[in-house]
Write an enzyme that holds these catalytic residues in place. Structure first.
Site, PDB file in Angstrom:
ATOM      1  N   HIS A  10      -9.368  -3.555  12.808  1.00 19.24           N
ATOM      2  CA  HIS A  10      -8.357  -4.170  11.942  1.00 19.24           C
ATOM      3  C   HIS A  10      -7.920  -5.442  12.660  1.00 19.24           C
ATOM      4  O   HIS A  10      -6.927  -5.460  13.384  1.00 19.24           O
ATOM      5  CB  HIS A  10      -7.183  -3.219  11.723  1.00 19.24           C
ATOM      6  CG  HIS A  10      -6.205  -3.716  10.697  1.00 19.24           C
ATOM      7  ND1 HIS A  10      -4.864  -3.455  10.747  1.00 19.24           N
ATOM      8  CD2 HIS A  10      -6.396  -4.460   9.578  1.00 19.24           C
ATOM      9  CE1 HIS A  10      -4.263  -4.014   9.708  1.00 19.24           C
ATOM     10  NE2 HIS A  10      -5.170  -4.634   8.988  1.00 19.24           N
ATOM     11  N   ASP A  61      -9.079 -10.284   8.475  1.00 20.43           N
ATOM     12  CA  ASP A  61      -8.494  -8.931   8.488  1.00 20.43           C
ATOM     13  C   ASP A  61      -9.361  -7.779   8.997  1.00 20.43           C
ATOM     14  O   ASP A  61      -8.834  -6.856   9.598  1.00 20.43           O
ATOM     15  CB  ASP A  61      -8.027  -8.590   7.067  1.00 20.43           C
ATOM     16  CG  ASP A  61      -7.043  -7.448   7.015  1.00 20.43           C
ATOM     17  OD1 ASP A  61      -6.054  -7.490   7.770  1.00 20.43           O
ATOM     18  OD2 ASP A  61      -7.249  -6.509   6.227  1.00 20.43           O
ATOM     19  N   SER A  96       0.135  -5.251  10.018  1.00 25.78           N
ATOM     20  CA  SER A  96       0.548  -6.158   8.947  1.00 25.78           C
ATOM     21  C   SER A  96       1.739  -7.014   9.394  1.00 25.78           C
ATOM     22  O   SER A  96       2.702  -6.499   9.961  1.00 25.78           O
ATOM     23  CB  SER A  96       0.931  -5.318   7.731  1.00 25.78           C
ATOM     24  OG  SER A  96       1.120  -6.153   6.639  1.00 25.78           O
ATOM     25  N   ARG A 118       0.829  -1.209   0.000  1.00 28.98           N
ATOM     26  CA  ARG A 118       0.000   0.000   0.000  1.00 28.98           C
ATOM     27  C   ARG A 118       0.861   1.255   0.000  1.00 28.98           C
ATOM     28  O   ARG A 118       2.022   1.237   0.371  1.00 28.98           O
ATOM     29  CB  ARG A 118      -0.920   0.011   1.224  1.00 28.98           C
ATOM     30  CG  ARG A 118      -2.158  -0.858   1.062  1.00 28.98           C
ATOM     31  CD  ARG A 118      -3.026  -0.848   2.295  1.00 28.98           C
ATOM     32  NE  ARG A 118      -2.374  -1.494   3.414  1.00 28.98           N
ATOM     33  CZ  ARG A 118      -1.743  -0.889   4.391  1.00 28.98           C
ATOM     34  NH1 ARG A 118      -1.721   0.434   4.442  1.00 28.98           N
ATOM     35  NH2 ARG A 118      -1.162  -1.573   5.342  1.00 28.98           N
ATOM     36  N   LYS A 164      -2.382 -12.036  12.049  1.00 33.10           N
ATOM     37  CA  LYS A 164      -3.857 -12.085  12.008  1.00 33.10           C
ATOM     38  C   LYS A 164      -4.345 -13.232  11.120  1.00 33.10           C
ATOM     39  O   LYS A 164      -5.175 -14.038  11.523  1.00 33.10           O
ATOM     40  CB  LYS A 164      -4.446 -10.769  11.452  1.00 33.10           C
ATOM     41  CG  LYS A 164      -4.237  -9.557  12.308  1.00 33.10           C
ATOM     42  CD  LYS A 164      -4.941  -8.319  11.735  1.00 33.10           C
ATOM     43  CE  LYS A 164      -4.462  -7.880  10.372  1.00 33.10           C
ATOM     44  NZ  LYS A 164      -3.037  -7.535  10.270  1.00 33.10           N
ATOM     45  N   THR A 165      -3.820 -13.267   9.892  1.00 32.94           N
ATOM     46  CA  THR A 165      -4.288 -14.266   8.933  1.00 32.94           C
ATOM     47  C   THR A 165      -3.858 -15.678   9.356  1.00 32.94           C
ATOM     48  O   THR A 165      -4.674 -16.598   9.426  1.00 32.94           O
ATOM     49  CB  THR A 165      -3.740 -13.939   7.521  1.00 32.94           C
ATOM     50  OG1 THR A 165      -4.211 -12.636   7.161  1.00 32.94           O
ATOM     51  CG2 THR A 165      -4.218 -14.947   6.495  1.00 32.94           C
ATOM     52  N   LYS A 177      -8.773  -2.119   1.362  1.00 34.67           N
ATOM     53  CA  LYS A 177      -8.552  -1.264   2.515  1.00 34.67           C
ATOM     54  C   LYS A 177      -9.312   0.068   2.370  1.00 34.67           C
ATOM     55  O   LYS A 177      -9.541   0.761   3.363  1.00 34.67           O
ATOM     56  CB  LYS A 177      -7.052  -1.032   2.731  1.00 34.67           C
ATOM     57  CG  LYS A 177      -6.332  -2.258   3.356  1.00 34.67           C
ATOM     58  CD  LYS A 177      -6.823  -2.587   4.750  1.00 34.67           C
ATOM     59  CE  LYS A 177      -5.888  -3.258   5.714  1.00 34.67           C
ATOM     60  NZ  LYS A 177      -5.539  -4.637   5.595  1.00 34.67           N
ATOM     61  N   ARG A 235       1.519 -12.261  -2.107  1.00 34.50           N
ATOM     62  CA  ARG A 235       0.189 -12.456  -1.523  1.00 34.50           C
ATOM     63  C   ARG A 235      -0.612 -13.533  -2.229  1.00 34.50           C
ATOM     64  O   ARG A 235      -0.377 -13.844  -3.395  1.00 34.50           O
ATOM     65  CB  ARG A 235      -0.603 -11.150  -1.635  1.00 34.50           C
ATOM     66  CG  ARG A 235      -0.074 -10.024  -0.771  1.00 34.50           C
ATOM     67  CD  ARG A 235      -0.610 -10.128   0.641  1.00 34.50           C
ATOM     68  NE  ARG A 235      -0.088  -9.072   1.482  1.00 34.50           N
ATOM     69  CZ  ARG A 235      -0.612  -8.745   2.664  1.00 34.50           C
ATOM     70  NH1 ARG A 235      -1.661  -9.390   3.132  1.00 34.50           N
ATOM     71  NH2 ARG A 235      -0.080  -7.796   3.381  1.00 34.50           N
TER      72      ARG A 235
END
Ligand SMILES: Nc1ncnc2c1ncn2[C@@H]1O[C@H](COP(=O)(O)OP(=O)(O)O)[C@@H](O)[C@H]1O
Ligand SMILES: C=C(OP(=O)(O)O)C(=O)O
Ligand SMILES: [Mn+2]
Length: 537
Positions: free
Chosen positions: A220, A257, A238, A61, A242-243, A201, A323
């Site tokens: 988030h 996410d 990031s 990003r 989380k994932t 996002k 990704r």
């Protein structure tokens, strides 16, 4: 103008002022999007069937190129300390230039939902220049059924034209890359970047703008739910896990996410996941790995053999941030509704490359608020140009790039919800142990998973706790299946003096960072700062 696909015929893209286009493809499914993206040379097909696209210079990003329109409605509400402003006039010029740029082009439209709870969803129409971006966002958001599409009228319109180049003088931006949000007109314009994550996002940012007013906390965070209906929410920046960690064979995945938390409980904003592919291991993360070998998945910047197309997940030649994007139903134990009840546990994930924070600690409500507002993690050397050692990052609410409103608004909402539902809060360090980055090693996923299981099944609440001498946090002294010394960071370091100096350095950074929040919180939260609590005891 030729229009192909399923959509509400009385609400085409002409409603958005787009004209003189080539073909407009509405709500295509994966097969046709594959054909269109291959025809246009946007991507290649990989073994097992995913497509793989390269994003060029933008492999992540561009938060600094994000701008928000400052007008009578946003003027008083937006946290301008964190958001770059554009005038309505600058946005107007930009919008006209986007329309002009689209002329003669084929466009892809996806009519989707952001938000699994119908009461709080945003109907998001995403118009893209690339077929693969259309498949990406279709995978990531929630797909309405055919009958819903027939009457679909968007609330929010996102137009994503990677080949558009913004002009700082003309558009009031910083570079050729722009992410411009007009909350009043409900439009997002994305230009000058191929990174697909900007689209999802942007929807998240929109919901961060609208939901607090409706008493829903946007987060988030990933989420999953156990057999007893006990929900766990995992906040984190990031790369903190989380994932990876929400994907648990013994629990149902809600999402990886972005979630909302309201009266009825937790709900996903999305309908898919966006996992990191770098060093993805079939053994450590079998479910995520399996998605990279099937039709419909979108890979980003994964290096591959030019002849066999075999992916090399260990290669970071194009970027660390490779990704894989897939719909939630590619995961066998994922929720079909995206909705669950009230959280029982909140996990705040941090990847501490200084190797100082304990692998797990219990947080009292004031400490939870302190760490939520701090939003600490560390960047590892190499992920960004010029980062040579671990570098502390404080991103308030674990997501400052997505916050249109002041952090205290999200903080207060969370605080009330934690109190109301008596939620247990934990800080989990998925970062370094045995030394800082360079000398130590990353916390084994096996250890983190074991600690989380103990936290989530309630057994960890019955452990004996010691108080961490630097952070004042309650740290369990033993957890079945985990080597006890790993629970006490200093014991894992060979050089104790270096540990003390590093810990003190990190504490100082926390304290310095929190200064801006001190006037927004009460004394209890201020006292939850590292060291000050020790002084008070
Ligand atoms: N102990 C650990 N816990 C979680 N992730 C870990 C751990 N050790 C290594 N990792 C790696 O760190 C990365 C975490 O990234 P991810 O789960 O995508 O984070 P996020 O979703 O928060 O951005 C993954 O590549 C994962 O394999
Ligand atoms: C999509 C992203 O999220 P995360 O790394 O938190 O998974 C991102 O930061 O671009
Ligand atoms: Mn993630």
């Amino acid at each position: 103008m030729k229009q192909v696909g399923t959509f509400n015929a009385s609400y085409g893209v002409d409603k958005f002022g787009l004209k003189d286009l080539g073909t407009v493809f509405y709500n295509l499914h994966a097969p046709m999007l594959y054909e269109e993206s291959i025809r246009r040379n946007e991507a290649v097909i990989m073994p097992g069937g995913p497509i793989n696209a390269e994003t060029g210079i933008h492999t992540g990003r561009s938060p600094k190129d994000k701008h928000t329109v400052r007008d009578a409605t946003t003027e008083k509400k937006v946290w301008w300390g964190n958001n770059n402003a554009l005038t309505p006039e600058q946005f107007d010029v930009l919008l006209q230039d986007f329309r002009k740029h689209a002329e003669g082009k084929d466009l892809f439209v996806q009519d989707l939902y952001g938000g699994a709870d119908p009461a709080f969803r945003v109907k998001s129409r995403v118009i893209t220049e690339f077929a693969w971006h259309s498949l990406f966002i279709r995978n990531l958001l929630i797909r309405p059924d055919k009958t819903e599409l027939a009457s679909y009228v968007p609330d929010l319109t996102i137009i994503d034209l990677p080949s558009f180049k913004a002009d700082p003088k003309r558009h009031g931006c910083r570079s050729e890359t722009i992410i411009a949000l007009d909350f009043t007109r409900k439009i997002v314009l994305i230009g000058g970047t191929n990174y697909a994550g900007e689209m999802k996002k942007s929807v998240f940012t929109w919901l961060n703008w609208t939901l607090p007013e409706q008493n829903v906390m946007p987060m988030h965070a990933s989420a999953n739910v156990g057999d007893d209906g006990d929900v766990a929410v995992f906040f984190g920046l990031s790369g903190t896990g989380k994932t990876t960690l929400s994907q648990d064979p013994n629990r149902i995945l809600i999402g990886d996410d972005e979630h909302g938390w309201g009266k009825e409980g937790v709900f996903n904003f999305e309908g898919g996941c966006y996992a990191k592919a770098i060093r993805l291991s079939r053994e450590a993360e079998p479910e995520i790995y399996a998605t990279t070998e099937r039709f419909g998945t979108v890979l980003e910047n994964v290096v591959f053999d030019t002849v066999t197309r075999e992916p090399d997940f260990d290669c970071e030649e194009k970027t660390e941030n490779t990704r894989v994007a897939y719909p939630l139903d590619f995961i066998s134990n994922a929720s079909r509704t995206g909705r669950a009840g009230q959280p029982k546990n909140i996990i705040m994930l941090t990847c501490d490359a200084f190797g100082v924070l304990p692998p797990i600690a219990k947080l009292d409500p004031a400490q939870a608020m302190y760490h939520f507002l701090s939003g600490y993690t560390a960047k590892v050397a190499g992920t960004e140009k010029g980062v040579t050692g671990p570098e502390a990052t404080f991103s308030t609410c674990f997501g400052h790039p997505f916050l249109p409103l002041h952090p205290s608004i999200y903080g207060n909402l969370l605080r009330e919800l934690i109190a109301k539902h008596s939620v247990d809060c934990w800080l989990v360090n998925t970062g370094w142990t045995g030394g800082k980055e360079g000398t130590g090693r990353r916390m084994p996923i096996r250890v983190t998973r074991r600690l989380l299981t103990a936290a989530l099944d309630g057994s960890l609440n019955k452990a004996t706790f010691r108080t961490d001498p630097y952070f004042g946090l309650a740290v369990p002294t033993s957890v079945p299946g985990v080597e006890p010394h790993i629970l006490e960071p200093v014991k894992t370091w060979a050089n104790k003096a270096e540990f003390a100096a590093t810990a003190k350095h990190l504490v100082d950074m926390f304290r310095k960072n929190f200064v801006e929040f001190e006037s927004h919180v009460d004394a209890k939260v201020r006292d939850a700062a590292p060291f000050s609590r020790i002084a008070a005891e």
